[in-house]
Design an enzyme around this catalytic site. Structure first.
Site, mmCIF file in Angstrom:
data_model
loop_
_atom_site.group_PDB
_atom_site.id
_atom_site.type_symbol
_atom_site.label_atom_id
_atom_site.label_comp_id
_atom_site.label_asym_id
_atom_site.label_seq_id
_atom_site.Cartn_x
_atom_site.Cartn_y
_atom_site.Cartn_z
ATOM 1 N N CYS A 112 38.093 -39.889 35.055
ATOM 2 C CA CYS A 112 39.111 -39.679 34.206
ATOM 3 C C CYS A 112 39.351 -41.094 33.514
ATOM 4 C CB CYS A 112 40.291 -39.176 35.273
ATOM 5 S SG CYS A 112 40.234 -37.707 35.629
ATOM 6 N N HIS A 254 46.780 -41.483 31.730
ATOM 7 C CA HIS A 254 45.792 -40.309 31.971
ATOM 8 C C HIS A 254 46.782 -39.153 32.583
ATOM 9 C CE1 HIS A 254 42.931 -37.734 33.371
ATOM 10 N NE2 HIS A 254 43.261 -37.828 34.643
ATOM 11 N N ASN A 284 44.520 -31.500 32.808
ATOM 12 C CA ASN A 284 43.941 -32.718 33.076
ATOM 13 C C ASN A 284 42.624 -32.634 32.184
ATOM 14 O OD1 ASN A 284 42.287 -34.891 33.939
ATOM 15 N ND2 ASN A 284 43.016 -34.941 35.966
#
Ligand code: COA
Length: 343
Positions: A112, A254, A284
């Site tokens: 990520c 993020h 996500n």
């Protein structure tokens, strides 16, 4: 020397298939209410079987090149945790898909945080004089490593790609990448892990059970580390560039969980409205989440030339990072914003 990397264009692409929370609730013990209240996510995009990370990356890259008004770059760096294949890397496939010739192209693996690591790598190539222009991509077909029946992970993730073009420029120009910070802690490697498929289990000669091929995560611990590291990293780059928090126009974090983004903003004492969020529609998307957010924020006019932007991320590894930049004039001049490409 004042040579730095300047952001010259953005692009993004998402799969056409939408999976809503209600659709998930039909196949597992969850609810739209639970997912929305715990994560802020309402729906996500999911690749059809046979669509791979490079398919999304090529389309996002094409749009970023068009936005930058160029058809050549000197290198391609792809941040991804879901490469098309274990071997080779996805970067060369993306470069070939964009007809970019025999330039260097490779992957960076920081899950990520992958986009920030790829951005650091691309800007490093420019700083060292190895490249004048670099295409930096964050792209994931992340749902391909998620157990579709696991309510602990399936509601959280989606697929997509975002890309930026970096060019050599000057620190005084709008778009200049002014500060950068990266960190990692491999002692936390098992916090978020896909146990099988790499050399560890293969070399033991043990056939992995089905669940070991899927993503697992200790969610509550990740939450705490994510908030702490994203805040620390953001503060680090603010210190590098000498900006006070009141001078930050946008925190583009993020997009893992709206509660994480709000907690980071609260810790920084930044109004929550300045923490950009589009995870409601995408979930996500791992390495894709920041460039997808940047492209959308620019396309919808929320990011404007000259604004001060801080990016920050946390991911498996553990890895984290932050960057500070001013936003460039991408020359859209009020033109209708392009929606992300749909694959
Ligand atoms: N639907 C309904 N209930 C669920 C559920 C789901 N999809 N997933 C878990 N639950 C249940 C749990 O079983 C638990 O039930 P119990 O209280 O009876 O034991 C309850 O909901 C609370 O679970 P918990 O894990 O404490 O929830 P949470 O508030 O910590 O939220 C996450 C879970 C995963 C959303 C949250 O921890 C998180 O976002 N972590 C960070 C994840 C992340 O960002 N990862 C990527 C970083 S790169």
């Amino acid at each position: 020397m004042n040579r730095t990397s300047v952001l010259a264009g953005t692009g993004s692409a998402v799969p056409g298939q939408v999976v809503t929370n209600h659709m998930l609730a039909e196949r597992m013990d969850t609810s739209d209410q639970w997912i929305r209240s715990r994560t802020g996510i309402a729906e996500r995009r999911v690749v059809e079987p046979g669509t791979a990370t490079s398919d999304l990356a090529v389309e996002a890259g094409r749009r970023a090149l068009r936005s930058a008004g160029v058809d050549r770059v000197d290198a391609v760096v792809v941040g991804t945790a879901t490469p098309d294949h274990q071997c080779p890397a996805t970067g060369p496939i993306v470069a070939a898909g964009l007809d970019l010739g025999t330039i260097p192209a490779f992957d960076v693996g920081a899950v990520c945080s992958g986009f920030l690591y790829a951005l650091a790598t691309g800007s490093g190539l420019i700083a060292a004089g190895h490249a004048e222009r670099v295409l930096v991509v964050g792209a994931e077909a992340f749902t391909t490593i998620i157990d579709p029946t696991d309510r602990a992970t399936a509601p959280l993730f989606g697929d997509g790609a975002g890309a930026v073009v970096l060019r050599a420029g000057d620190r005084e120009e709008p778009g200049a990448l002014l500060g950068l910070h990266l960190g990692s802690d491999g002692l936390l490697a098992d916090l978020i892990i896909v146990p099988a498929g790499g050399s560890r289990q293969r070399s033991l000669g043990v056939e992995a059970p089905r669940e070991d091929h899927y993503f697992t995560m200790r969610g509550q611990e990740v939450f705490k580390h994510a908030v702490r590291r994203m805040e620390e990293s953001a503060r680090e780059v603010l210190g590098q560039v000498g900006w006070g928090l009141a001078e930050v126009d946008w925190l583009v974090g993020h997009q893992a969980n709206l509660r994480i983004l709000h907690a980071v903003a609260d810790q920084l004492r930044l109004p929550r409205e300045r923490a950009f969020a589009n995870l409601e529609r995408y979930g996500n998307t791992s390495a894709a989440s920041i460039p997808l957010a940047l492209d959308e924020a620019a396309a919808t006019g929320r990011l404007r030339a000259g604004q001060r932007v801080v990016l920050t991320a946390f991911g498996a590894g553990a890895t984290w990072g932050a960057a500070a930049l001013t936003w460039p004039d991408l020359g859209r001049n009020g033109a209708a914003p392009p929606a992300p490409a749909r694959i």
